[in-house]
Design a protein around this motif. Structure first.
Motif, short mmCIF file in Angstrom:
data_model
loop_
_atom_site.label_atom_id
_atom_site.label_comp_id
_atom_site.label_asym_id
_atom_site.label_seq_id
_atom_site.Cartn_x
_atom_site.Cartn_y
_atom_site.Cartn_z
N THR A 106 12.73 -41.27 4.38
CA THR A 106 13.25 -41.05 5.74
C THR A 106 14.14 -42.19 6.23
OG1 THR A 106 11.27 -39.74 6.27
CG2 THR A 106 12.60 -40.53 8.13
N LEU A 107 13.63 -43.40 6.19
CA LEU A 107 14.39 -44.53 6.74
C LEU A 107 15.49 -45.00 5.80
CD1 LEU A 107 11.54 -46.70 8.31
CD2 LEU A 107 12.95 -44.96 9.41
N HIS A 108 15.18 -45.13 4.52
CA HIS A 108 16.17 -45.67 3.59
C HIS A 108 17.43 -44.82 3.46
CE1 HIS A 108 14.13 -49.16 1.39
NE2 HIS A 108 13.42 -48.91 2.47
N PRO A 109 17.32 -43.48 3.35
CA PRO A 109 18.56 -42.69 3.31
C PRO A 109 19.40 -42.85 4.58
CG PRO A 109 16.72 -41.39 2.51
CD PRO A 109 16.14 -42.65 3.09
N ALA A 110 18.72 -42.96 5.73
CA ALA A 110 19.45 -43.12 7.00
C ALA A 110 20.17 -44.46 7.03
CB ALA A 110 18.48 -43.00 8.17
N VAL A 111 19.47 -45.54 6.67
CA VAL A 111 20.10 -46.86 6.69
C VAL A 111 21.22 -46.92 5.67
CG1 VAL A 111 19.75 -49.34 6.39
CG2 VAL A 111 18.02 -47.99 7.56
N THR A 112 21.04 -46.29 4.53
CA THR A 112 22.11 -46.25 3.53
C THR A 112 23.38 -45.67 4.12
OG1 THR A 112 20.60 -46.09 1.65
CG2 THR A 112 22.83 -45.27 1.32
N ARG A 113 23.26 -44.54 4.79
CA ARG A 113 24.45 -43.89 5.36
C ARG A 113 25.04 -44.71 6.50
NH1 ARG A 113 21.26 -39.27 3.89
NH2 ARG A 113 20.13 -39.31 5.86
N ILE A 114 24.20 -45.42 7.23
CA ILE A 114 24.69 -46.25 8.33
C ILE A 114 25.36 -47.52 7.82
CG2 ILE A 114 23.92 -47.71 10.26
CD1 ILE A 114 21.72 -45.56 10.76
N ALA A 115 24.80 -48.11 6.77
CA ALA A 115 25.18 -49.49 6.40
C ALA A 115 26.00 -49.61 5.13
CB ALA A 115 23.92 -50.33 6.27
N LEU A 143 32.46 -44.30 -0.46
CA LEU A 143 31.82 -45.05 0.62
C LEU A 143 32.43 -44.69 1.96
CD1 LEU A 143 31.42 -48.61 -0.96
CD2 LEU A 143 29.93 -46.61 -1.16
N GLU A 144 33.74 -44.49 1.96
CA GLU A 144 34.44 -44.14 3.20
C GLU A 144 34.01 -42.76 3.69
OE1 GLU A 144 36.35 -47.43 1.29
OE2 GLU A 144 35.81 -45.46 0.51
N GLU A 145 33.81 -41.83 2.78
CA GLU A 145 33.35 -40.50 3.17
C GLU A 145 31.93 -40.55 3.74
OE1 GLU A 145 35.91 -37.80 -0.03
OE2 GLU A 145 33.92 -38.55 -0.56
N VAL A 146 31.08 -41.34 3.11
CA VAL A 146 29.72 -41.50 3.62
C VAL A 146 29.75 -42.10 5.01
CG1 VAL A 146 27.50 -42.66 3.28
CG2 VAL A 146 28.72 -41.70 1.31
N ALA A 147 30.64 -43.08 5.21
CA ALA A 147 30.71 -43.79 6.49
C ALA A 147 31.16 -42.90 7.63
CB ALA A 147 31.64 -44.99 6.37
N THR A 148 31.83 -41.77 7.34
CA THR A 148 32.26 -40.88 8.42
C THR A 148 31.08 -40.27 9.17
OG1 THR A 148 32.40 -38.96 6.94
CG2 THR A 148 34.40 -40.28 7.22
N GLY A 149 29.91 -40.23 8.53
CA GLY A 149 28.73 -39.69 9.20
C GLY A 149 27.87 -40.76 9.85
N ARG A 150 28.39 -41.97 9.92
CA ARG A 150 27.60 -43.08 10.42
C ARG A 150 27.13 -42.89 11.86
NH1 ARG A 150 28.69 -47.94 13.08
NH2 ARG A 150 27.22 -49.61 12.54
N GLU A 151 28.03 -42.49 12.74
CA GLU A 151 27.67 -42.37 14.16
C GLU A 151 26.61 -41.29 14.37
OE1 GLU A 151 28.48 -44.49 16.46
OE2 GLU A 151 29.62 -45.57 14.93
N ALA A 152 26.74 -40.19 13.65
CA ALA A 152 25.75 -39.12 13.77
C ALA A 152 24.39 -39.61 13.27
CB ALA A 152 26.19 -37.89 12.98
N GLU A 153 24.40 -40.41 12.21
CA GLU A 153 23.15 -40.93 11.67
C GLU A 153 22.51 -41.90 12.65
OE1 GLU A 153 20.36 -40.34 9.26
OE2 GLU A 153 22.29 -39.67 8.45
N ILE A 154 23.32 -42.72 13.31
CA ILE A 154 22.80 -43.64 14.31
C ILE A 154 22.17 -42.85 15.46
CG2 ILE A 154 23.46 -45.33 16.07
CD1 ILE A 154 25.53 -46.41 14.08
#
Length: 222
Positions: A106-115, A143-154
């Motif tokens: 739960t936490l690690h996948p979320a932090v991965t996408r955020i960070a 990495l850039e594609e993953v980062a596009t979902g950062r705000e939603a993950e936060i």
């Protein structure tokens, strides 16, 4: 007996962000065991101790080598039974295994996408190349594609912490009145986010934020 902990760092060796290494740092402090931390970059890991492990943390305790944070915690518990317990019995060990599974799923996948992009940018160039290739293969996206979902993950991160938040209504730590290895598992995930420039994921008045601060105070002792 000399004791060395190999941990992960970025281009700045003082920034040691691995959640798994933080679990062991707090476990060693919990046991009151002196140690020297030796930070290394991703691409240095295969050269450590004749290629003993592909990942860190690695604990060298005298002539004994142990890899994997959970295995290290069990080793410390069994080798130093006269020191404060990390689990306080079979139930605490079982609880820690459950918490580890929850944190990893739960936490690690979320932090991965955020960070993930932040982590890449704080690495030395040789480690950046390794990190990009390995993480993009693992994530199936750049990495850039993953980062596009950062705000939603936060935005959704607080909800992921609901089980922890509800439990903290009854006790100050996952371990009860004092922290145990279960606390250090979850602390590692939050510290990972914080040290990669991703603070403010939770409201400062959130019980989880208050728990993190209590764990942080302990981590800064010694």
């Amino acid at each position: 007996m000399s004791r060395v902990l190999y941990s992960l760092c970025g281009a700045d060796s003082s920034v040691r962000f691995s959640p798994h290494c933080w679990k062991v740092i707090l476990a060693l402090k919990h046991k009151g065991l002196a140690f020297e931390e030796q930070p290394v970059g991703f691409t240095e890991i295969p050269t450590l101790e004749d290629g003993f492990s592909k990942t860190v943390p690695i604990l060298k305790d005298g002539d004994k080598l142990i890899a994997d944070s959970f295995a290290i915690a069990i080793y410390l518990e069994q080798t130093y039974p006269d020191r404060p317990s990390l689990f306080k019995g079979e139930g605490g060990l079982a609880m820690a295994r459950f918490v580890e599974a929850w944190s990893q799923s739960t936490l690690h996948p979320a932090v991965t996408r955020i960070a993930v992009k932040h982590i890449h940018d704080m690495l030395a160039p040789v480690d950046q190349a390794y990190f990009r290739e390995s993480r993009e293969a693992r994530l199936g996206a750049t990495l850039e594609e993953v980062a596009t979902g950062r705000e939603a993950e936060i935005s959704g991160f607080s909800e992921k912490c609901t089980p922890l938040r509800n439990m903290l209504k009854f006790q100050p730590f996952i371990g009860g009145s004092e922290p145990l290895f279960s606390d250090y598992i979850v602390f590692g995930a939050f510290q990972w986010a914080a040290l990669t420039g991703n603070t403010g994921l939770l409201d400062p008045n959130d019980p989880v934020s208050n728990w993190f601060e209590r764990c942080l105070e302990f981590s800064e002792k010694g």
